[in-house]
Design a protein around this motif. Structure first.
Motif, short mmCIF file in Angstrom:
data_model
loop_
_atom_site.label_atom_id
_atom_site.label_comp_id
_atom_site.label_asym_id
_atom_site.label_seq_id
_atom_site.Cartn_x
_atom_site.Cartn_y
_atom_site.Cartn_z
N ILE A 1 0.84 -1.20 0.00
CA ILE A 1 0.00 0.00 0.00
C ILE A 1 0.87 1.25 0.00
O ILE A 1 0.62 2.21 -0.74
N MET B 1 -6.02 0.54 -5.58
CA MET B 1 -4.84 0.27 -4.76
C MET B 1 -4.90 -1.12 -4.14
O MET B 1 -3.91 -1.86 -4.15
N TRP B 2 -6.08 -1.49 -3.61
CA TRP B 2 -6.19 -2.81 -2.99
C TRP B 2 -6.05 -3.92 -4.03
O TRP B 2 -5.41 -4.94 -3.76
N ALA C 1 -2.55 -4.30 -4.82
CA ALA C 1 -1.84 -4.89 -3.68
C ALA C 1 -2.14 -6.38 -3.54
O ALA C 1 -1.58 -7.05 -2.66
N ARG D 1 -11.87 -2.39 4.24
CA ARG D 1 -10.50 -2.09 3.81
C ARG D 1 -10.46 -0.88 2.88
O ARG D 1 -9.60 -0.02 3.00
N LEU E 1 -8.70 2.73 3.67
CA LEU E 1 -7.64 3.22 2.80
C LEU E 1 -8.03 4.56 2.17
O LEU E 1 -7.18 5.45 2.03
N TYR F 1 -5.64 7.67 2.47
CA TYR F 1 -5.12 8.31 1.26
C TYR F 1 -5.60 9.76 1.17
O TYR F 1 -4.84 10.65 0.80
#
Length: 200
Positions: free
Chosen positions: A86, A131-132, A135, A147, A151, A155
C-alpha cells in the motif's frame, strides 16, 4: 463514467495527457478540453463523447488514467508485506502526480463543490479499490468494504498533507503516511483482540 472500448479509452487518455499541461492556466474548463483536443489532433466535437459532463468527466477520466498508471508503474508487489504494498502504491501515485500538483488541487476544489460531491466520493472509492487490487487483495466478504473505506480515509488525509507541503521531496508526506498506516494497523489489532475476547 461512461464505459469505453479500448480504442476510445486510448483516445480519451491521449486527450487527458494533452489537457493536463493546460490546466494550471485554464483550469478544468471546457476551454481547456477544447484546447487539449486540438493539441491532440482531435476534432472539438469529440468532447461531447469523451467527456459528456465536461470538466467533471475530464477529471474522472484523469483519475481513472492515474489509477491504471499507478498499478502499472508499481509492478509486481508480491514480495512485499501488505502495508508495504500500500505504501508503495501511494508513493507511486504521488510521484506521478507531482508534476501536476496544481491540476490535483483544482480537481479536488471542483469535486468538493456540493453538487459534485458524488463525483469526489466515486473517484476516491475507485482509487482505494485500485490500490487494494494492485496490492493483491482478494477479499469478497465485508472486509472488502472496510478495507477500502479505511484506505480511502488514509489516502485522503495523505493527499491533503501533500498538497499543503510545497517541497518537491515527498519524504515528509511519506512519513505522514507511515504514521497513518501504523495507526490503522494498531486499530486492526485492537479490533481483533476485542473480537477474540468477545468470543472467549
Amino acid at each position: 463514467m461512461t464505459d469505453l472500448d479500448e480504442t476510445d479509452r486510448t483516445a480519451r487518455d491521449a486527450a487527458i495527457r494533452a489537457i493536463l499541461p493546460l490546466v494550471p492556466e485554464l483550469g478544468w474548463t471546457r476551454r481547456a478540453i477544447a484546447a487539449g483536443l486540438a493539441e491532440a489532433g482531435m476534432p472539438e466535437d469529440e468532447a461531447a463523447f469523451l467527456f459528456p459532463r465536461g470538466p467533471l468527466s475530464a477529471i474522472e477520466a484523469w483519475l481513472d488514467l492515474a489509477d491504471r498508471e499507478m498499478a502499472a508503474e508499481a509492478g509486481d508487489l508480491s514480495g512485499l508485506r501488505i502495508p508495504d504494498r500500500i505504501r508503495t502504491l501511494v508513493a507511486t501515485r504521488l510521484r506521478q502526480a507531482t508534476p501536476h500538483k496544481d491540476a490535483v488541487r483544482q480537481a479536488l476544489a471542483l469535486q468538493s463543490l456540493p453538487w459534485n460531491a458524488a463525483s469526489g466520493l466515486r473517484t476516491a472509492a475507485r482509487t482505494a479499490s485500485a490500490m487494494w487490487y494492485a496490492a493483491g487483495d482478494k477479499s469478497a466478504d465485508f472486509s472488502w468494504y472496510t478495507r477500502r473505506a479505511s484506505l480511502a480515509a488514509v489516502y485522503g488525509a495523505t493527499l491533503a498533507f501533500w498538497l499543503r507541503d510545497d517541497q518537491e521531496d515527498i519524504g515528509p508526506t511519506l512519513d505522514f503516511l507511515d504514521r497513518r498506516l501504523a495507526g490503522l494497523a494498531r486499530l486492526g489489532r485492537c479490533r481483533k483482540r476485542a473480537g477474540a475476547a468477545k468470543a472467549a
